[in-house]
Write a protein that holds these residues in place. Structure first.
Motif, short mmCIF file in Angstrom:
data_model
loop_
_atom_site.label_atom_id
_atom_site.label_comp_id
_atom_site.label_asym_id
_atom_site.label_seq_id
_atom_site.Cartn_x
_atom_site.Cartn_y
_atom_site.Cartn_z
N CYS A 1 51.72 32.29 44.64
CA CYS A 1 50.79 33.39 44.45
C CYS A 1 50.85 34.28 45.67
N ALA A 2 51.24 35.53 45.45
CA ALA A 2 51.40 36.48 46.54
C ALA A 2 50.38 37.60 46.43
N ALA A 3 49.76 37.92 47.54
CA ALA A 3 48.80 39.02 47.58
C ALA A 3 49.49 40.27 48.12
N SER A 4 49.17 41.40 47.51
CA SER A 4 49.73 42.67 47.97
C SER A 4 48.64 43.74 47.97
N GLY A 5 48.91 44.81 48.72
CA GLY A 5 47.94 45.90 48.80
C GLY A 5 47.46 46.09 50.23
N VAL B 1 40.08 37.88 50.84
CA VAL B 1 40.80 38.94 51.55
C VAL B 1 39.78 39.93 52.10
N ASP B 2 39.74 40.01 53.42
CA ASP B 2 38.82 40.97 54.07
C ASP B 2 37.40 40.81 53.52
N LEU B 3 36.97 39.56 53.42
CA LEU B 3 35.61 39.17 53.01
C LEU B 3 35.33 39.41 51.53
N ARG B 4 36.36 39.72 50.77
CA ARG B 4 36.19 39.87 49.33
C ARG B 4 37.04 38.82 48.62
N THR B 5 36.64 38.47 47.40
CA THR B 5 37.34 37.44 46.63
C THR B 5 38.18 38.07 45.54
N TYR B 6 39.41 37.60 45.46
CA TYR B 6 40.34 38.10 44.44
C TYR B 6 40.94 36.92 43.69
N TRP B 7 41.21 37.15 42.41
CA TRP B 7 41.81 36.13 41.55
C TRP B 7 43.15 36.63 41.01
N GLY B 8 44.05 35.69 40.82
CA GLY B 8 45.28 35.99 40.12
C GLY B 8 45.03 36.00 38.62
N TYR C 1 45.01 29.26 38.29
CA TYR C 1 44.66 30.53 38.92
C TYR C 1 44.64 30.36 40.43
N CYS C 2 45.13 31.36 41.13
CA CYS C 2 44.96 31.37 42.58
C CYS C 2 43.77 32.26 42.91
N LYS C 3 43.18 31.96 44.03
CA LYS C 3 42.05 32.75 44.53
C LYS C 3 42.22 32.90 46.03
N MET C 4 41.96 34.10 46.52
CA MET C 4 42.05 34.35 47.95
C MET C 4 40.84 35.12 48.44
N MET D 1 42.62 30.26 50.87
CA MET D 1 43.45 30.40 49.67
C MET D 1 43.25 29.14 48.84
N SER D 2 43.19 29.30 47.54
CA SER D 2 42.93 28.13 46.71
C SER D 2 43.56 28.27 45.34
#
Length: 115
Positions: free
Chosen positions: A22-26, A99-106, A94-97, A34-35
């Protein structure tokens, strides 16, 4: 905007292995935890494994000794190595990260383990 893209799911026979990525971009400054979660049909999403920014890991009891979570910070990527797979591990993963104090899901990737 941050996006998480997963890959590596598929179908495998019991006892086999898969490796999820799972790769984060942006626009990213810091990724902390990371989970990986999974959700089987008719069940709630459950935590599988988590890795902190310092590399501390924790696993669900059901996968201890079979799964390994790892991360590559330079690429904002998290991995899940899954060995000795069981049919009951069939689910969308699903991956979850954080990022900068916010939560994002794949978007989720299907893992199917046949007996």
């Amino acid at each position: 905007q941050v996006q998480l893209v997963e890959s590596g799911g598929g179908s495998v026979q019991a006892g086999g292995s898969l490796r999820l990525s799972c790769a984060a971009s942006g626009s990213i400054i810091t990724v902390t935890a990371m989970s990986w979660y999974r959700q089987a049909p008719g069940t709630q999403r459950e935590l599988v494994a988590v890795i902190s920014s310092s590399g501390t890991t924790n696993y669900a009891d059901s996968v201890k000794g079979r799964f390994t979570i790892s991360r590559e910070n330079a690429k904002n990527t998290v991995f899940l190595q899954m060995n000795s797979l069981k049919p009951e591990y069939t689910a969308v993963y699903y991956c979850k990260m954080s990022v900068d104090l916010r939560t994002y899901w794949g978007q989720g990737t299907q893992v199917t383990v046949s007996s």
